[in-house]
Write a protein that holds these residues in place. Sequence first.
Motif, PDB file in Angstrom:
ATOM      1  N   ARG A  40     -68.484  57.295  90.598  1.00 17.69           N
ATOM      2  CA  ARG A  40     -68.126  58.267  89.565  1.00 17.69           C
ATOM      3  C   ARG A  40     -68.358  59.647  90.064  1.00 17.69           C
ATOM      4  N   ARG A  41     -67.403  60.577  89.786  1.00 21.93           N
ATOM      5  CA  ARG A  41     -67.568  61.938  90.278  1.00 21.93           C
ATOM      6  C   ARG A  41     -68.709  62.625  89.599  1.00 21.93           C
TER       7      ARG A  41
ATOM      8  N   ALA B 157     -75.411  70.741  99.426  1.00 23.38           N
ATOM      9  CA  ALA B 157     -74.654  70.880 100.686  1.00 23.38           C
ATOM     10  C   ALA B 157     -74.224  69.497 101.176  1.00 23.38           C
ATOM     11  N   LYS B 158     -72.918  69.324 101.335  1.00 19.47           N
ATOM     12  CA  LYS B 158     -72.417  67.987 101.715  1.00 19.47           C
ATOM     13  C   LYS B 158     -72.844  67.634 103.139  1.00 19.47           C
ATOM     14  N   SER B 159     -72.852  68.643 104.035  1.00 26.32           N
ATOM     15  CA  SER B 159     -73.234  68.319 105.414  1.00 26.32           C
ATOM     16  C   SER B 159     -74.706  67.900 105.452  1.00 26.32           C
ATOM     17  N   SER B 160     -75.567  68.581 104.683  1.00 27.08           N
ATOM     18  CA  SER B 160     -76.992  68.203 104.680  1.00 27.08           C
ATOM     19  C   SER B 160     -77.152  66.784 104.150  1.00 27.08           C
TER      20      SER B 160
ATOM     21  N   GLN C 297     -64.722  87.610 102.461  1.00 25.06           N
ATOM     22  CA  GLN C 297     -64.121  86.367 102.932  1.00 25.06           C
ATOM     23  C   GLN C 297     -65.215  85.493 103.529  1.00 25.06           C
ATOM     24  N   ILE C 298     -65.349  84.261 102.976  1.00 21.33           N
ATOM     25  CA  ILE C 298     -66.292  83.314 103.590  1.00 21.33           C
ATOM     26  C   ILE C 298     -65.517  82.568 104.674  1.00 21.33           C
ATOM     27  N   SER C 299     -65.734  82.983 105.895  1.00 22.26           N
ATOM     28  CA  SER C 299     -65.067  82.343 107.036  1.00 22.26           C
ATOM     29  C   SER C 299     -66.040  81.306 107.614  1.00 22.26           C
ATOM     30  N   ALA C 300     -66.126  81.176 108.905  1.00 21.64           N
ATOM     31  CA  ALA C 300     -67.057  80.195 109.487  1.00 21.64           C
ATOM     32  C   ALA C 300     -67.450  80.633 110.888  1.00 21.64           C
TER      33      ALA C 300
ATOM     34  N   SER D  82     -72.980  79.770 109.771  1.00 22.95           N
ATOM     35  CA  SER D  82     -73.203  78.518 110.479  1.00 22.95           C
ATOM     36  C   SER D  82     -73.282  77.430 109.407  1.00 22.95           C
ATOM     37  N   ILE D  83     -73.724  76.249 109.738  1.00 19.43           N
ATOM     38  CA  ILE D  83     -73.891  75.205 108.708  1.00 19.43           C
ATOM     39  C   ILE D  83     -74.819  75.752 107.629  1.00 19.43           C
ATOM     40  N   VAL D  84     -74.400  75.577 106.384  1.00 21.97           N
ATOM     41  CA  VAL D  84     -75.206  76.092 105.273  1.00 21.97           C
ATOM     42  C   VAL D  84     -75.962  74.913 104.667  1.00 21.97           C
TER      43      VAL D  84
ATOM     44  N   CYS E 260     -55.652  78.019  89.973  1.00 25.43           N
ATOM     45  CA  CYS E 260     -54.989  78.354  91.231  1.00 25.43           C
ATOM     46  C   CYS E 260     -55.009  77.117  92.114  1.00 25.43           C
ATOM     47  N   ASP E 261     -54.074  77.038  93.011  1.00 27.52           N
ATOM     48  CA  ASP E 261     -54.030  75.904  93.927  1.00 27.52           C
ATOM     49  C   ASP E 261     -53.596  76.416  95.298  1.00 27.52           C
ATOM     50  N   PHE E 262     -54.508  76.346  96.231  1.00 27.19           N
ATOM     51  CA  PHE E 262     -54.251  76.913  97.567  1.00 27.19           C
ATOM     52  C   PHE E 262     -53.190  76.123  98.339  1.00 27.19           C
ATOM     53  N   THR E 263     -52.811  74.953  97.844  1.00 23.59           N
ATOM     54  CA  THR E 263     -51.728  74.243  98.540  1.00 23.59           C
ATOM     55  C   THR E 263     -50.372  74.828  98.156  1.00 23.59           C
ATOM     56  N   ARG E 264     -50.368  75.643  97.064  1.00 22.01           N
ATOM     57  CA  ARG E 264     -49.074  76.159  96.580  1.00 22.01           C
ATOM     58  C   ARG E 264     -49.011  77.686  96.529  1.00 22.01           C
TER      59      ARG E 264
ATOM     60  N   ALA F  40     -51.541  67.271 101.187  1.00 19.25           N
ATOM     61  CA  ALA F  40     -51.166  68.691 101.150  1.00 19.25           C
ATOM     62  C   ALA F  40     -52.356  69.609 101.435  1.00 19.25           C
ATOM     63  N   GLN F  41     -53.536  69.052 101.459  1.00 16.03           N
ATOM     64  CA  GLN F  41     -54.757  69.841 101.729  1.00 16.03           C
ATOM     65  C   GLN F  41     -54.871  70.078 103.237  1.00 16.03           C
ATOM     66  N   THR F  42     -54.080  70.985 103.744  1.00 18.37           N
ATOM     67  CA  THR F  42     -54.098  71.225 105.197  1.00 18.37           C
ATOM     68  C   THR F  42     -54.883  72.501 105.502  1.00 18.37           C
TER      69      THR F  42
HETATM   70  N1  LIG Z   1     -70.887  74.466 103.742  1.00 21.37           N
HETATM   71  C1  LIG Z   1     -71.002  74.911 104.987  1.00 21.37           C
HETATM   72  O1  LIG Z   1     -71.886  74.478 105.738  1.00 21.37           O
HETATM   73  C2  LIG Z   1     -70.044  75.967 105.511  1.00 21.37           C
HETATM   74  C3  LIG Z   1     -70.280  76.515 106.775  1.00 21.37           C
HETATM   75  C4  LIG Z   1     -69.398  77.487 107.254  1.00 21.37           C
HETATM   76  C5  LIG Z   1     -68.324  77.884 106.497  1.00 21.37           C
HETATM   77  N2  LIG Z   1     -68.127  77.331 105.271  1.00 21.37           N
HETATM   78  C6  LIG Z   1     -66.954  77.778 104.504  1.00 21.37           C
HETATM   79  O2  LIG Z   1     -67.341  78.159 103.204  1.00 21.37           O
HETATM   80  C7  LIG Z   1     -66.300  77.861 102.274  1.00 21.37           C
HETATM   81  C8  LIG Z   1     -66.875  77.030 101.141  1.00 21.37           C
HETATM   82  O3  LIG Z   1     -67.443  75.850 101.684  1.00 21.37           O
HETATM   83  P1  LIG Z   1     -68.205  74.789 100.758  1.00 21.37           P
HETATM   84  O4  LIG Z   1     -69.231  74.128 101.601  1.00 21.37           O
HETATM   85  O5  LIG Z   1     -68.619  75.405  99.482  1.00 21.37           O
HETATM   86  O6  LIG Z   1     -67.025  73.752 100.513  1.00 21.37           O
HETATM   87  P2  LIG Z   1     -66.852  72.739  99.281  1.00 21.37           P
HETATM   88  O7  LIG Z   1     -68.127  72.431  98.639  1.00 21.37           O
HETATM   89  O8  LIG Z   1     -66.028  71.614  99.808  1.00 21.37           O
HETATM   90  O9  LIG Z   1     -65.968  73.593  98.260  1.00 21.37           O
HETATM   91  C9  LIG Z   1     -64.643  73.864  98.521  1.00 21.37           C
HETATM   92  C10 LIG Z   1     -64.052  74.582  97.340  1.00 21.37           C
HETATM   93  O10 LIG Z   1     -62.656  74.772  97.622  1.00 21.37           O
HETATM   94  C11 LIG Z   1     -61.928  74.345  96.492  1.00 21.37           C
HETATM   95  N3  LIG Z   1     -60.617  73.853  96.847  1.00 21.37           N
HETATM   96  C12 LIG Z   1     -60.306  72.788  97.632  1.00 21.37           C
HETATM   97  N4  LIG Z   1     -58.986  72.646  97.692  1.00 21.37           N
HETATM   98  C13 LIG Z   1     -58.442  73.622  96.923  1.00 21.37           C
HETATM   99  C14 LIG Z   1     -57.135  73.989  96.593  1.00 21.37           C
HETATM  100  N5  LIG Z   1     -56.080  73.293  97.054  1.00 21.37           N
HETATM  101  N6  LIG Z   1     -56.929  75.052  95.777  1.00 21.37           N
HETATM  102  C15 LIG Z   1     -57.974  75.735  95.275  1.00 21.37           C
HETATM  103  N7  LIG Z   1     -59.261  75.441  95.555  1.00 21.37           N
HETATM  104  C16 LIG Z   1     -59.482  74.397  96.376  1.00 21.37           C
HETATM  105  C17 LIG Z   1     -62.737  73.221  95.902  1.00 21.37           C
HETATM  106  O11 LIG Z   1     -62.336  73.029  94.574  1.00 21.37           O
HETATM  107  P3  LIG Z   1     -62.281  71.579  93.858  1.00 21.37           P
HETATM  108  O12 LIG Z   1     -63.548  71.475  93.095  1.00 21.37           O
HETATM  109  O13 LIG Z   1     -61.078  71.669  92.996  1.00 21.37           O
HETATM  110  O14 LIG Z   1     -62.136  70.555  94.951  1.00 21.37           O
HETATM  111  C18 LIG Z   1     -64.140  73.803  96.029  1.00 21.37           C
HETATM  112  O15 LIG Z   1     -64.390  74.690  94.980  1.00 21.37           O
HETATM  113  C19 LIG Z   1     -65.228  77.124 103.056  1.00 21.37           C
HETATM  114  O16 LIG Z   1     -64.227  78.027 103.427  1.00 21.37           O
HETATM  115  C20 LIG Z   1     -65.952  76.647 104.284  1.00 21.37           C
HETATM  116  O17 LIG Z   1     -65.089  76.531 105.398  1.00 21.37           O
HETATM  117  C21 LIG Z   1     -68.953  76.374 104.760  1.00 21.37           C
END
Ligand SMILES: NC(=O)c1ccc[n+]([C@@H]2O[C@H](COP(=O)([O-])OP(=O)(O)OC[C@H]3O[C@@H](n4cnc5c(N)ncnc54)[C@H](OP(=O)(O)O)[C@@H]3O)[C@@H](O)[C@H]2O)c1
Length: 427
Positions: A426-427, A155-158, A110-113, A148-150, A49-53, A82-84
């Motif tokens: 490297r990823r 965790a990328k933010s951490s 739904q994981i919102s914020a 809140s921040i997870v 799936c692709d959320f941009t499409r 396209a990642q808006t």
């Molecule tokens: N982390 C936090 O602190 C935090 C706090 C509050 C709310 N949230 C919410 O929780 C949700 C998950 O956050 P996260 O921290 O797990 O983010 P993340 O690590 O960046 O993961 C984002 C996920 O979205 C997928 N994705 C990105 N673009 C996509 C696309 N075009 N089509 C389909 N999938 C796509 C990514 O897949 P790829 O592997 O393909 O990139 C990845 O699996 C988000 O909605 C975020 O807003 C997170």
Amino acid sequence: MNILLTGATGFIGSHLLRALQAQGHQVTACVRDPASAARQFPGPRYITCDFTRDHTVASWRDRLAGVEVIINAVGIIRESGAQTFHALHFAAPRALFLAAAEAGVKKVIQISALGADDQAESRYHLTKRAADDVLAGLGLDCVILRPSIVHGAGAKSSEMFRALAALPFIPVPDDGRQLLQPIHIDDLVRVVLASIAKPEAGCPRIDLVGPEPITFLDMLLQMRRWLGLSRPRVLHVPYALLLPLARIGGFLGNAPITPETAAMLRRGNCAPVQALIERFGINPTGFVQVLDGTPATQADRWHARLYWLRPLLRLSIAFTWIGTAIVSALLYPAADSYALLAQTGIQGIYAPLTLYGAAALDLALGIAVLTRYRLRETVWPQIAVIIGYMLIISWALPEYWLHPFGPLTKNVPLLAAILTMYAMERR
Ligand SMILES: NC(=O)c1ccc[n+]([C@@H]2O[C@H](COP(=O)([O-])OP(=O)(O)OC[C@H]3O[C@@H](n4cnc5c(N)ncnc54)[C@H](OP(=O)(O)O)[C@@H]3O)[C@@H](O)[C@H]2O)c1
């Protein structure tokens, strides 16, 4: 249960995936690149799936056959191409939720914020809230979780906060007293697992927060203590200065701070924890408690210290290639370059071809490194070019090994730097 999980490769999604599988659920993971996801997270059934499409109900219809529960964990913190926010936070989830209602899916999570509420200002939050509103209006059994921040492993933010905490001068906006209330990933996962079997009326919006707020500065100081580093100096950056920096960061695309994140930090990210405790019977673990429960490793310290050096390393390697190209093609006297080439046996028409051909190659490699274009593939040509130059000069001009400015010896750490960049990028 048959569960469709989006964002399964992300930080939150991958933790959810493991927990759902451990509980015996049949998970269909909806990802952009199933092959690479299956390598890293084996087990579930993968679909693309692709959320941009995927912005139409029709694009989701077939994927929902037999699905009982949907968990949406896709999101971004900064836009690119396209990642808006509109596409990922609103258009695709809206289509998914409408398709869920049509298909009679039993539950949507739904994981919102936190902050996607009536006071929302940032486009990150506004688009999340818009999707939440669509879901809440469908009359489905659903729950909107607003974390809140997870924090927790991955965790990328951490990771970014730890890197800030490891700097000799910790930069904080204004007085650093912005309040956050981080929740640990394990607590979030427990809430999601509990939600699956818990019927909800009215699609409640539940804030997921840690037990108490912590200031941004205290959070960084606690992380620094956890890393085992000495007490730092704090650098107070006025918000008026932070905002233009954030704008530049947003423009560069990959910077840790953007106008969105700066505004979110300024607003703070707190909420009463009572709703979480009462509804799910979960007492979330405190931020400091989690830190103290998992001692920092050498890998944590390395990661924190290398975090800022990684882009610096890449930029410095790009600078070396591009600078060399400019100097050799434009600034260094061509006659002197030809004289050097003549000593290696390159003369006549071959001299300008070699000089400007090598400069063009250096420039191309520099631009590839600067823009991260096919970085993995361009590492080997870089190494080959350097070793090639070294071999030719060693053969034709061996005295350069004894030159006091070290034009050849400096290539040895450059080779190591390129390999280090390869390992880190490297990823
Ligand atoms: N982390 C936090 O602190 C935090 C706090 C509050 C709310 N949230 C919410 O929780 C949700 C998950 O956050 P996260 O921290 O797990 O983010 P993340 O690590 O960046 O993961 C984002 C996920 O979205 C997928 N994705 C990105 N673009 C996509 C696309 N075009 N089509 C389909 N999938 C796509 C990514 O897949 P790829 O592997 O393909 O990139 C990845 O699996 C988000 O909605 C975020 O807003 C997170």
